[in-house]
Write a protein that holds these residues in place. Structure first.
Motif, mmCIF file in Angstrom:
data_model
loop_
_atom_site.group_PDB
_atom_site.id
_atom_site.type_symbol
_atom_site.label_atom_id
_atom_site.label_comp_id
_atom_site.label_asym_id
_atom_site.label_seq_id
_atom_site.Cartn_x
_atom_site.Cartn_y
_atom_site.Cartn_z
ATOM 1 N N THR A 104 6.951 15.974 -36.941
ATOM 2 C CA THR A 104 8.088 15.059 -37.052
ATOM 3 C C THR A 104 7.724 13.769 -36.314
ATOM 4 O OG1 THR A 104 9.020 16.356 -35.273
ATOM 5 C CG2 THR A 104 9.980 16.670 -37.452
ATOM 6 N N LEU A 105 8.562 12.764 -36.470
ATOM 7 C CA LEU A 105 8.163 11.417 -36.068
ATOM 8 C C LEU A 105 7.781 11.280 -34.589
ATOM 9 C CD1 LEU A 105 7.753 8.407 -36.426
ATOM 10 C CD2 LEU A 105 10.235 8.110 -36.397
ATOM 11 N N SER A 106 8.661 11.691 -33.699
ATOM 12 C CA SER A 106 8.368 11.461 -32.275
ATOM 13 C C SER A 106 7.105 12.210 -31.855
ATOM 14 C CB SER A 106 9.558 11.874 -31.401
ATOM 15 O OG SER A 106 10.721 11.173 -31.812
ATOM 16 N N VAL A 107 6.941 13.408 -32.426
ATOM 17 C CA VAL A 107 5.726 14.179 -32.132
ATOM 18 C C VAL A 107 4.494 13.399 -32.614
ATOM 19 C CG1 VAL A 107 4.456 16.287 -32.725
ATOM 20 C CG2 VAL A 107 6.906 16.401 -32.251
ATOM 21 N N ALA A 132 14.467 -0.557 -27.676
ATOM 22 C CA ALA A 132 13.883 0.200 -28.790
ATOM 23 C C ALA A 132 14.686 1.493 -28.961
ATOM 24 C CB ALA A 132 12.424 0.519 -28.503
ATOM 25 N N PHE A 133 14.545 2.122 -30.100
ATOM 26 C CA PHE A 133 15.183 3.419 -30.349
ATOM 27 C C PHE A 133 14.875 4.337 -29.157
ATOM 28 C CE2 PHE A 133 15.588 7.594 -32.359
ATOM 29 C CZ PHE A 133 16.738 7.426 -33.108
ATOM 30 N N PRO A 134 15.883 5.050 -28.649
ATOM 31 C CA PRO A 134 15.670 5.818 -27.404
ATOM 32 C C PRO A 134 14.434 6.712 -27.426
ATOM 33 C CG PRO A 134 17.965 5.924 -28.085
ATOM 34 C CD PRO A 134 17.259 5.123 -29.137
ATOM 35 N N SER A 135 14.201 7.407 -28.527
ATOM 36 C CA SER A 135 13.050 8.320 -28.548
ATOM 37 C C SER A 135 11.761 7.542 -28.279
ATOM 38 C CB SER A 135 12.970 9.041 -29.897
ATOM 39 O OG SER A 135 12.157 10.186 -29.802
ATOM 40 N N ASP A 136 11.660 6.344 -28.828
ATOM 41 C CA ASP A 136 10.464 5.526 -28.620
ATOM 42 C C ASP A 136 10.332 5.120 -27.157
ATOM 43 O OD1 ASP A 136 11.385 5.530 -31.371
ATOM 44 O OD2 ASP A 136 9.726 4.172 -31.788
ATOM 45 N N GLN A 137 11.452 4.811 -26.522
ATOM 46 C CA GLN A 137 11.402 4.470 -25.098
ATOM 47 C C GLN A 137 10.927 5.669 -24.280
ATOM 48 O OE1 GLN A 137 14.802 2.346 -23.392
ATOM 49 N NE2 GLN A 137 15.583 1.926 -25.443
ATOM 50 N N TRP A 217 2.996 0.747 -35.574
ATOM 51 C CA TRP A 217 4.392 0.495 -35.971
ATOM 52 C C TRP A 217 5.133 1.800 -36.160
ATOM 53 C CZ3 TRP A 217 6.345 -4.302 -35.752
ATOM 54 C CH2 TRP A 217 5.432 -5.373 -35.752
ATOM 55 N N ASP A 218 6.357 1.832 -35.626
ATOM 56 C CA ASP A 218 7.271 2.917 -35.941
ATOM 57 C C ASP A 218 8.052 2.466 -37.170
ATOM 58 O OD1 ASP A 218 9.469 4.559 -36.246
ATOM 59 O OD2 ASP A 218 9.765 4.853 -34.094
ATOM 60 N N LEU A 219 7.831 3.143 -38.280
ATOM 61 C CA LEU A 219 8.393 2.677 -39.552
ATOM 62 C C LEU A 219 9.594 3.501 -40.016
ATOM 63 C CD1 LEU A 219 5.032 1.887 -41.382
ATOM 64 C CD2 LEU A 219 6.533 0.326 -40.137
ATOM 65 N N ALA A 220 10.275 4.143 -39.063
ATOM 66 C CA ALA A 220 11.422 4.994 -39.418
ATOM 67 C C ALA A 220 12.395 4.280 -40.352
ATOM 68 C CB ALA A 220 12.141 5.451 -38.155
ATOM 69 N N HIS A 221 12.744 3.036 -40.018
ATOM 70 C CA HIS A 221 13.716 2.289 -40.818
ATOM 71 C C HIS A 221 13.062 1.345 -41.824
ATOM 72 C CE1 HIS A 221 17.743 3.222 -39.117
ATOM 73 N NE2 HIS A 221 16.977 3.757 -38.179
ATOM 74 N N ALA A 222 11.752 1.372 -41.893
ATOM 75 C CA ALA A 222 11.051 0.440 -42.775
ATOM 76 C C ALA A 222 10.540 1.126 -44.038
ATOM 77 C CB ALA A 222 9.881 -0.199 -42.024
ATOM 78 N N TRP A 240 6.295 7.461 -39.434
ATOM 79 C CA TRP A 240 7.668 7.309 -39.931
ATOM 80 C C TRP A 240 8.257 8.675 -40.187
ATOM 81 C CZ3 TRP A 240 3.175 5.815 -42.381
ATOM 82 C CH2 TRP A 240 2.785 6.579 -43.492
ATOM 83 N N CYS A 241 9.587 8.736 -40.184
ATOM 84 C CA CYS A 241 10.250 9.957 -40.608
ATOM 85 C C CYS A 241 10.589 9.792 -42.082
ATOM 86 C CB CYS A 241 11.493 10.235 -39.766
ATOM 87 S SG CYS A 241 12.617 8.838 -39.660
ATOM 88 N N SER A 242 10.992 10.877 -42.715
ATOM 89 C CA SER A 242 11.160 10.812 -44.168
ATOM 90 C C SER A 242 12.595 11.044 -44.609
ATOM 91 C CB SER A 242 10.257 11.854 -44.821
ATOM 92 O OG SER A 242 10.565 13.135 -44.304
ATOM 93 N N TYR A 243 13.471 11.292 -43.633
ATOM 94 C CA TYR A 243 14.838 11.687 -44.027
ATOM 95 C C TYR A 243 15.778 10.496 -44.154
ATOM 96 C CZ TYR A 243 14.677 11.710 -38.906
ATOM 97 O OH TYR A 243 14.430 11.379 -37.604
ATOM 98 N N LYS A 244 15.322 9.297 -43.778
ATOM 99 C CA LYS A 244 16.187 8.126 -43.905
ATOM 100 C C LYS A 244 16.072 7.594 -45.337
ATOM 101 C CE LYS A 244 16.144 7.515 -38.942
ATOM 102 N NZ LYS A 244 15.504 6.957 -37.744
ATOM 103 N N TYR A 245 15.422 6.458 -45.538
ATOM 104 C CA TYR A 245 15.364 5.916 -46.911
ATOM 105 C C TYR A 245 14.502 6.752 -47.853
ATOM 106 C CZ TYR A 245 17.531 1.796 -44.832
ATOM 107 O OH TYR A 245 18.381 0.959 -44.176
HETATM 108 C C1 LIG Z 1 15.188 7.810 -36.685
HETATM 109 C C2 LIG Z 1 14.220 7.334 -35.685
HETATM 110 C C3 LIG Z 1 13.463 8.229 -34.921
HETATM 111 C C4 LIG Z 1 13.709 9.723 -35.055
HETATM 112 O O1 LIG Z 1 12.687 10.483 -34.553
HETATM 113 P P1 LIG Z 1 12.536 12.037 -34.866
HETATM 114 O O2 LIG Z 1 11.363 12.426 -34.107
HETATM 115 O O3 LIG Z 1 12.399 12.193 -36.360
HETATM 116 O O4 LIG Z 1 13.782 12.732 -34.402
HETATM 117 C C5 LIG Z 1 12.532 7.718 -34.044
HETATM 118 N N1 LIG Z 1 12.336 6.382 -33.913
HETATM 119 C C6 LIG Z 1 13.070 5.493 -34.629
HETATM 120 C C7 LIG Z 1 12.834 4.024 -34.470
HETATM 121 C C8 LIG Z 1 14.038 5.941 -35.514
HETATM 122 O O5 LIG Z 1 14.770 5.074 -36.207
#
Ligand SMILES: *Cc1c(COP(=O)(O)O)cnc(C)c1O
Length: 424
Positions: A104-107, A132-137, A217-222, A240-245
């Motif tokens: 998954t993305l953060s991993v 930045a998105f909390p997980s990224d921080q 680049w974190d492309l979650a929203h891109a 990137w994650c795949s569950y958004k767009y």
């Molecule tokens: C949605 C999103 C995540 C989510 O991360 P997961 O590991 O899939 O839970 C991380 N970073 C950004 C910028 C996001 O928008």
């Protein structure tokens, strides 16, 4: 084109829309028996109707074949993930060998940092965007601490200017220049989750490379939202994650991009597992790791086939439509939504401040003045699924795959009702 805020005009736009039939290929939630207006494709994309068949296929193969499914299923499981790389590569502008799907993305961002954030005494700083998105921080912070350093010293944030709601490219470039030889890594969200801004990834990547930094680049929203050319931009890595767009289903697998120039490089450290070793010799169970010559060298475990099935289904739709067509509709439908917001603001004598700059993807973030959560709750009650961020920002993302222009018109009418009701 001169837009009009009428149902007839919206229907006219729908009639002229080449992608209009794709709406029928997705399952829409219902509220009070009515199909919702879905604005949260930036959070969880809707389910493509063909996804079920892809999942059923895996379940059936498992039922009928047991372990033999690894090699003898119609779509064998042992290299199931490879089917995703090609269509995904098109979506992100990469060579197929530069793309892998795993975890998954953060991993995956952690795994990318293991390889591409290798601080030295002199070059150890990371540049990211403020808030930045909390997980990224969290992940940047913990990586820095993992290397025995102080995040306050190592992490530098590009700030928005006072009174502004977006980041200026020139400010990002200035910071890169300022940090120069101290800069180890640039890692920014390509499209910001809060204000919907699309960063100038090509220019920023070039500047980062020019001072000798790695650029990721974190492309979650891109991904699936804006045009990407990761290979041509010379990006080092992305995830990137795949569950958004990308509409792959809740919590589903992440994709990674690793630039071809980093493939097959022995000196790059990496956390390894058996699915990264060469296919040809993997099952000889030898003690020596022989990396795949593709981004799959970063694969640690065997692929989560049941999760990848709906992702593969969704990619089939992307393959059919192509990013150019999606981006074209996205630009028009977002412009129409913005127009509707302006018109309704005039009609109710109020204002909806769009804080998303013109460099954007699908999402408009609307700062509400004089209204708040209760307006949002009213809209939700009327079958509008949108997203609320404290203190008073409503995020609206009309995904071009399944949203219609008439949805935008209907939303405007509900918004008007909601505001007038509050003003009473
Ligand atoms: C949605 C999103 C995540 C989510 O991360 P997961 O590991 O899939 O839970 C991380 N970073 C950004 C910028 C996001 O928008």
């Amino acid at each position: 084109m001169q837009f009009q805020n009428t149902r007839a005009f919206a229907q006219q736009l729908d009639a002229a829309d080449n992608l209009r039939d794709y709406r029928e290929q997705f399952h829409f939630p219902q509220i009070a028996g009515k199909q919702v207006i879905y604005f949260t494709g930036n959070s969880l994309g809707l389910q493509p109707k063909i996804a079920q068949a892809y999942v059923d296929e895996v379940m059936e193969d498992w039922r009928k074949l047991g372990v033999e499914g690894h090699f003898h299923a119609d779509k064998p499981w042992w290299d199931y993930h490879e089917r995703l790389a090609k269509p995904l590569a098109k979506v992100v502008g990469a060579l197929p060998e530069e793309v892998s799907v795993m975890n998954t993305l953060s991993v995956n961002l952690h795994l990318m940092l293991v390889s591409f954030y290798r601080p030295t005494k002199k070059r150890f700083k990371i540049l990211c965007e403020e808030k930045a998105f909390p997980s990224d921080q969290y992940l940047l912070n913990s990586q820095v601490r993992f290397h025995g350093m102080d995040p306050d010293e190592a992490i530098v944030e590009v700030k928005k200017r006072k009174g502004e709601h977006f980041w200026r490219t020139e400010d990002v470039l200035a910071k890169i220049g300022e940090l120069g030889e101290e800069l180890a890594l640039v890692l920014i969200g390509g499209v910001n989750y809060y204000n919907g801004q699309a960063f100038d990834m090509a220019t920023i990547t070039k500047a980062g490379k020019a001072v000798g930094a790695m650029v990721g680049w974190d492309l979650a929203h891109a991904v699936g939202n804006v045009t990407l050319a990761l290979h041509d931009w010379d990006v080092d890595f992305a995830a990137w994650c795949s569950y958004k767009y990308m509409n792959s289903g809740p919590g589903n697998a992440s994709g990674v991009f690793i630039n071809k120039k980093h493939l097959g490089q022995d000196q790059i450290p990496r956390f390894e597992g058996w699915w990264g070793t060469k296919k040809e010799t993997r099952f000889l169970m030898k003690p020596v790791f022989e990396p795949m010559e593709t981004a799959d060298a970063w694969q640690i475990s065997n692929p989560p086939v049941l999760a990848l099935a709906p992702y593969l289904a969704s990619l089939q739709l992307f393959e059919e439509v192509g990013m150019d067509a999606l981006v074209g509709k996205r630009q028009r439908i977002v412009a129409y939504l913005e127009f509707i917001l302006e018109e309704i603001a005039k009609e109710v004598g109020g204002s909806f401040e769009v804080i998303t700059p013109k460099d954007r993807g699908c999402q408009l973030s609307v700062l509400l003045h004089g209204q708040g959560r209760s307006l949002f709750d009213f809209l939700m009650g009327q079958g509008v699924i949108a997203d609320w961020r404290e203190p008073n920002v409503m995020r609206l993302a009309p995904a071009p795959f399944y949203c219609s222009y008439e949805d935008m018109y209907r939303f405007g009418q509900l918004l008007k009702q909601g505001v007038l009701r509050q003003n009473k």
